[in-house]
Design a protein around this motif. Structure first.
Motif, short mmCIF file in Angstrom:
data_model
loop_
_atom_site.label_atom_id
_atom_site.label_comp_id
_atom_site.label_asym_id
_atom_site.label_seq_id
_atom_site.Cartn_x
_atom_site.Cartn_y
_atom_site.Cartn_z
N ALA A 62 0.82 -1.21 0.00
CA ALA A 62 0.00 0.00 0.00
C ALA A 62 0.86 1.26 0.00
O ALA A 62 0.47 2.27 -0.60
N ILE A 63 2.00 1.21 0.65
CA ILE A 63 2.88 2.37 0.67
C ILE A 63 3.31 2.69 -0.75
O ILE A 63 3.29 3.84 -1.20
N ALA A 64 3.66 1.62 -1.48
CA ALA A 64 4.04 1.79 -2.88
C ALA A 64 2.89 2.34 -3.71
O ALA A 64 3.08 3.22 -4.55
N LEU A 65 1.67 1.86 -3.42
CA LEU A 65 0.51 2.29 -4.19
C LEU A 65 0.25 3.78 -3.97
O LEU A 65 -0.06 4.51 -4.91
N ALA A 66 0.37 4.22 -2.71
CA ALA A 66 0.13 5.62 -2.40
C ALA A 66 1.17 6.49 -3.10
O ALA A 66 0.86 7.56 -3.63
N LEU A 67 2.42 6.04 -3.11
CA LEU A 67 3.48 6.79 -3.80
C LEU A 67 3.19 6.85 -5.30
O LEU A 67 3.25 7.91 -5.92
N LEU A 68 2.87 5.68 -5.86
CA LEU A 68 2.62 5.60 -7.30
C LEU A 68 1.42 6.45 -7.68
O LEU A 68 1.42 7.11 -8.73
N GLY A 69 0.41 6.46 -6.83
CA GLY A 69 -0.80 7.24 -7.11
C GLY A 69 -0.70 8.67 -6.62
O GLY A 69 -1.69 9.39 -6.65
N LYS A 70 0.50 9.08 -6.20
CA LYS A 70 0.72 10.44 -5.72
C LYS A 70 -0.30 10.84 -4.66
O LYS A 70 -0.73 11.99 -4.60
N SER A 71 -0.72 9.88 -3.86
CA SER A 71 -1.64 10.12 -2.75
C SER A 71 -2.96 10.72 -3.19
O SER A 71 -3.69 11.27 -2.38
N HIS A 72 -3.27 10.65 -4.45
CA HIS A 72 -4.57 11.10 -4.94
C HIS A 72 -5.46 9.88 -5.14
O HIS A 72 -5.00 8.87 -5.68
N PRO A 73 -6.73 9.95 -4.69
CA PRO A 73 -7.58 8.76 -4.78
C PRO A 73 -7.63 8.16 -6.18
O PRO A 73 -7.56 6.94 -6.33
N VAL A 74 -7.74 9.01 -7.21
CA VAL A 74 -7.78 8.47 -8.57
C VAL A 74 -6.48 7.75 -8.89
O VAL A 74 -6.47 6.65 -9.45
N GLY A 75 -5.38 8.37 -8.49
CA GLY A 75 -4.07 7.75 -8.72
C GLY A 75 -3.96 6.42 -8.01
O GLY A 75 -3.43 5.45 -8.57
N VAL A 76 -4.48 6.37 -6.79
CA VAL A 76 -4.39 5.12 -6.03
C VAL A 76 -5.20 4.02 -6.70
O VAL A 76 -4.75 2.88 -6.81
N VAL A 77 -6.40 4.37 -7.21
CA VAL A 77 -7.21 3.35 -7.89
C VAL A 77 -6.47 2.83 -9.12
O VAL A 77 -6.38 1.62 -9.34
N LEU A 78 -5.90 3.74 -9.90
CA LEU A 78 -5.16 3.31 -11.10
C LEU A 78 -3.97 2.44 -10.71
O LEU A 78 -3.71 1.40 -11.32
N ALA A 79 -3.22 2.88 -9.69
CA ALA A 79 -2.05 2.11 -9.26
C ALA A 79 -2.47 0.73 -8.77
O ALA A 79 -1.81 -0.27 -9.04
N SER A 80 -3.61 0.67 -8.06
CA SER A 80 -4.08 -0.62 -7.54
C SER A 80 -4.48 -1.55 -8.68
O SER A 80 -4.20 -2.76 -8.63
N LEU A 81 -5.13 -1.00 -9.69
CA LEU A 81 -5.50 -1.83 -10.84
C LEU A 81 -4.24 -2.37 -11.51
O LEU A 81 -4.18 -3.53 -11.92
N LEU A 82 -3.22 -1.51 -11.59
CA LEU A 82 -1.96 -1.95 -12.20
C LEU A 82 -1.34 -3.09 -11.39
O LEU A 82 -0.97 -4.13 -11.95
N PHE A 83 -1.24 -2.90 -10.06
CA PHE A 83 -0.64 -3.94 -9.24
C PHE A 83 -1.49 -5.21 -9.24
O PHE A 83 -0.96 -6.32 -9.21
N GLY A 84 -2.81 -5.03 -9.29
CA GLY A 84 -3.69 -6.19 -9.38
C GLY A 84 -3.42 -6.97 -10.65
O GLY A 84 -3.29 -8.19 -10.65
N ALA A 85 -3.27 -6.23 -11.77
CA ALA A 85 -2.99 -6.88 -13.05
C ALA A 85 -1.63 -7.57 -13.01
O ALA A 85 -1.47 -8.68 -13.51
N LEU A 86 -0.65 -6.91 -12.39
CA LEU A 86 0.68 -7.51 -12.32
C LEU A 86 0.64 -8.83 -11.54
O LEU A 86 1.25 -9.81 -11.93
N ARG A 87 -0.12 -8.80 -10.43
CA ARG A 87 -0.14 -10.01 -9.61
C ARG A 87 -0.94 -11.13 -10.26
O ARG A 87 -0.57 -12.30 -10.18
#
Lengths: 441, 351
Positions: A358-383
């Motif tokens: 989650a720390i990585a997701l918040a960084l990747l999403g620049k702590s913006h909710p939209v960014g976090v959702v996009l980052a989470s979808l990316l990490f979900g796809a990666l996993r």
């Protein structure tokens, strides 16, 4: 999303409107509450702000491909035979691996089209399975990423999401199996609330300690992680208070009345559930809280500069405790949705890793909710893709961990990407919403 | 960092093994998929040992074996789905934490065969073979040998997490020590486990060699001179502590540690073998037979009798020739059900 798109781009006006109780805010701490420098990068939440993350992801994938080639014996064998053959073999290996990666994350486009054309329901369900798994993994990621992002916005580094996940898991599963005879309309929300409350209370402890004593939340949340791991162990160990009693260190199964409804009931492999909608709703709620409410404004002001916040009349200790509690509630929801929607029980040695990713997701999403959702979808796809890559192309899962790590390195140190691609830009433009008061308390 | 590197190297090694097997192009069309628990394929413990059984089957039976690693509890189901979608005939899941998912998918996919290490279902599921181990039988012999070999009169054990596949070692070990005491009028004590009270020393994980070292140091300082760590790779830290302490022994678990950890060979008294590779190989051999229909819900129980469990040779000079003979006799007696190794009583006491 019930808001007009223009609202998110232009946050200054609503902020001022929602700020009547602190008139001195207008003159005094203007540079600190700083709507203008802050507004600039967010108003460009378009292609420009996506450029760096996309380049970071691309670069990480290229380096990952290099690693896949370097760890493949057949490439060496081909190379010894003929260097050109080795190069060709290398590209073949990458193609196979990344092809499997893509199919594992999003499905096989050909299969999907054929299935849709055939109209055969089992075939369609099978073809969309990879996407459902990507969304399923993204669900807890979104909650946990939002938890850490909210902390960042409030200037707090919540490393305790993993521990909050455990406490929330215990609370959720306890209500899930112990409330007998309650209708689903009541049972499910109660179980979700239990998870939120568990996470919120657990996170409020470091918040309170910081507000009252100045103890740094990085230290206290890490320490509370260990306490929560051991507490969960005690509760679930064989013979423990919450153990199932069949000689295994797992909790009893939750009752069907606490299940989060599945999108595809009766299909055990399609596990995506309404938790995903809850996660999207939570992202919207966090956005609304941060940018549309007085409380959100206070949280962000304290995050930028607690002294200015105090000067502006904000109750800083209260804001810190509330930020941590909200952050913990979000982390708690990632556990609650996982248990109520997917696992249906809680095992000992329950390990998610979400709290740290989650720390990585918040960084990747620049702590913006939209960014976090996009980052989470990316990490979900990666996993999700990593599984298929291991199954089809025999590429170890560790490659995915390395790719995720590289993405974070490039996001955290954007100068590397700028140097590689000769991009112009200033450091402050993508300054991270990190705690600025490290060591100050 | 070093761990990552070693992970990569192990994979390079595994790949070369797997690929060299493929190179012969005589792989049958029988596909076996193994799903690890969170420890990963190279845990030097039950995942690795189970995988050794698949590799042996690849070499000897010409089947095709693959594995998928789990990183979280939520990975079990998609890993099973992955193998089902790829058309695998036999899916081996490693560890009782996978029991619920294995049962669910086994019922939904009656045409696929399943086997699960360290669990058996009651009532049984037709297409699942449970692979369980009476490890207490072997640990009993190790406890007896330890009681004979100790100089200080104190022996010790500790575990990773208090779960049946772990505590069964400790129960058998304590029973063996007690049996020695009764036979020889000795008073050897066991630290780190008490069957009657279901309490013991547990480090809480199966990874940290630092924990293994710390606990071993504590047990040594309390006078124990023989330690049996039942916590996978954690025990390697204990072995190092024992080696540095001197005049003390370590007892290996799962595999023969003189082979898997030869750097500690001079302090390894014996190893309690839990031959999961034998069980997995046996299962693959059974299921890949062209005449195979179904497991019929049977359970494989690894015992001294079928070499599913055992102990490796006790270190030379540690015990007298008479004790060696006694251990041989005990082995026969256990096989003939003449000696109680404690597990049944412990389980009955729990409920």
């Amino acid at each position: 999303m019930h808001t007009k798109p223009s609202d998110s781009a232009d946050s200054e006006a609503p902020l001022d409107r929602s700020e009547p109780p602190a008139p001195q805010l207008q003159e005094g701490p203007r540079p600190i509450s700083s709507p203008s420098p802050e507004k600039r990068p967010r108003s460009r939440f378009g292609l420009r702000s996506l450029l760096l993350p996309l380049l970071a992801i691309g670069t990480a994938l290229v380096l990952g491909a290099l690693l896949i080639v370097l760890t493949d014996v057949t490439v060496y064998e081909a190379f010894l035979e003929n260097p050109l053959l080795g190069v060709g073999r290398g590209f073949a290996v990458i193609g196979r691996a990344y092809g499997a990666y893509f199919v594992g994350a999003f499905g096989d486009p050909v299969q999907l089209t054929e299935a849709l054309l055939s109209g055969n329901v089992p075939r369609i369900l099978r073809a969309i399975y990879p996407i459902t798994e990507t969304l399923r993994i993204s669900t807890p990621y979104i909650f946990a990423g939002l938890a850490v992002a909210l902390g960042f916005q409030g200037g707090l580094f919540n490393i305790g999401a993993e521990g909050q996940y455990f406490i929330a898991g215990l609370a959720t599963v306890f209500l899930g199996y112990s409330l007998v005879g309650v209708p689903q309309l009541l049972h499910l929300p109660l179980a979700l609330l239990a998870g939120m409350a568990g996470g919120a209370l657990w996170a409020a402890i470091p918040g309170y300690l910081k507000a009252k004593t100045g103890a740094h939340e990085v230290i206290t949340t890490i320490m509370l992680n260990y306490i929560s791991f051991r507490f969960a162990e005690y509760m679930l160990d064989v013979g423990g208070p919450m153990a199932r009693g069949d000689g295994r260190p797992v909790s009893p199964e939750i009752l069907p009345s606490a299940y989060l409804p599945q999108f595809f009931p009766g299909r055990i492999e399609l596990r995506v559930n309404f938790g995903f909608f809850l996660a999207l709703a939570a992202a919207w709620a966090v956005w609304w809280l941060l940018y549309k409410t007085t409380l959100g404004f206070e949280i962000r002001t304290v995050g930028k500069n607690p002294r200015a916040g105090r000067y502006a009349g904000i109750n800083v200790p209260r804001s810190i405790v509330i930020t941590m509690a909200l952050s913990g509630a979000l982390a708690g929801l990632s556990a609650a949705t996982d248990i109520l929607g997917v696992l249906r029980f809680m095992p000992n040695a329950f390990f998610s890793g979400y709290g740290f990713d989650a720390i990585a997701l918040a960084l990747l999403g620049k702590s913006h909710p939209v960014g976090v959702v996009l980052a989470s979808l990316l990490f979900g796809a990666l996993r999700a893709g990593a599984r298929n890559m291991q199954g089809i192309a025999r590429v170890p899962l560790d490659i995915t961990s390395i790719i995720q790590g590289l993405i974070i390195v490039f996001i955290a140190a954007p100068e590397i990407i700028r140097q590689i691609y000769r991009l112009r830009g200033r450091l402050e433009d993508d300054g991270l919403a990190l705690a600025r008061d490290w060591g100050e308390g | 960092m070093r761990k990552r590197l070693s992970v990569v190297l192990v994979f390079v090694l595994l790949f070369s093994l797997v690929l060299s097997a493929c190179g012969r192009e005589d792989r049958g069309d029988f596909q076996v998929g193994m799903i690890t628990d969170i420890g990963g394929i190279d845990d030097a413990s039950f995942n690795a040992t189970s995988w050794a059984g698949v590799e042996r089957a690849e070499n000897e039976l010409g089947i095709q074996g693959d594995f998928l690693e789990s990183q979280a509890q939520t990975d079990y189901a998609p890993n099973i789905t992955q193998f089902i979608n790829q058309g695998y005939e036999l899916i081996v899941t490693v560890g009782f934490l996978l029991a619920d998912d294995t049962a669910e998918f086994a019922r939904a996919n009656p045409d696929v065969s399943f086997a699960i290490v360290d669990f058996s279902y009651d009532p049984p599921i037709d297409n699942v073979r449970g692979l369980v181990f009476a490890t207490d039988e072997a640990a009993f012999l190790a406890g007896y040998a330890a009681a004979a070999a100790t100089q200080t009169g104190i022996v010790a054990t500790f575990g990773g997490i208090n779960i049946p596949p772990v505590s069964i070692f400790m129960v058998g070990f304590e029973s063996g020590v007690n049996y020695y005491n009764a036979q020889h009028g000795a008073d050897v004590q066991v630290l780190g486990w008490n069957t009657a009270e279901n309490t013991g020393v547990f480090v809480g994980n199966f990874e940290s060699t630092d924990d293994g070292r710390r606990v071993a140091d504590e047990l040594l300082s309390e006078g124990a001179d023989i330690i049996m760590p039942v916590a996978g790779p954690v025990g390697l830290g204990s072995a190092q502590a024992v080696q540095e302490f001197g005049n003390a022994w370590i007892i290996g678990v799962d595999t023969d540690w003189t082979v898997s950890a030869p750097e500690y060979a001079n302090v390894i008294l014996t190893s309690v073998l839990k031959n999961m590779d034998v069980a997995v190989f046996d299962t693959i051999e059974m299921a890949s037979n062209p005449d195979f229909q179904s497991f019929g819900g049977e359970t494989y129980v690894g015992m001294l009798d079928n070499d599913g469990v055992g102990i490796s040779d006790v270190a030379a000079g540690a015990i007298s020739a008479e004790v060696r003979t006694e251990i041989e006799a005990l082995r026969e007696a256990i096989i003939n059900n003449e000696i109680d190794t404690g597990w049944a009583g412990y389980i009955a006491g729990l409920n």
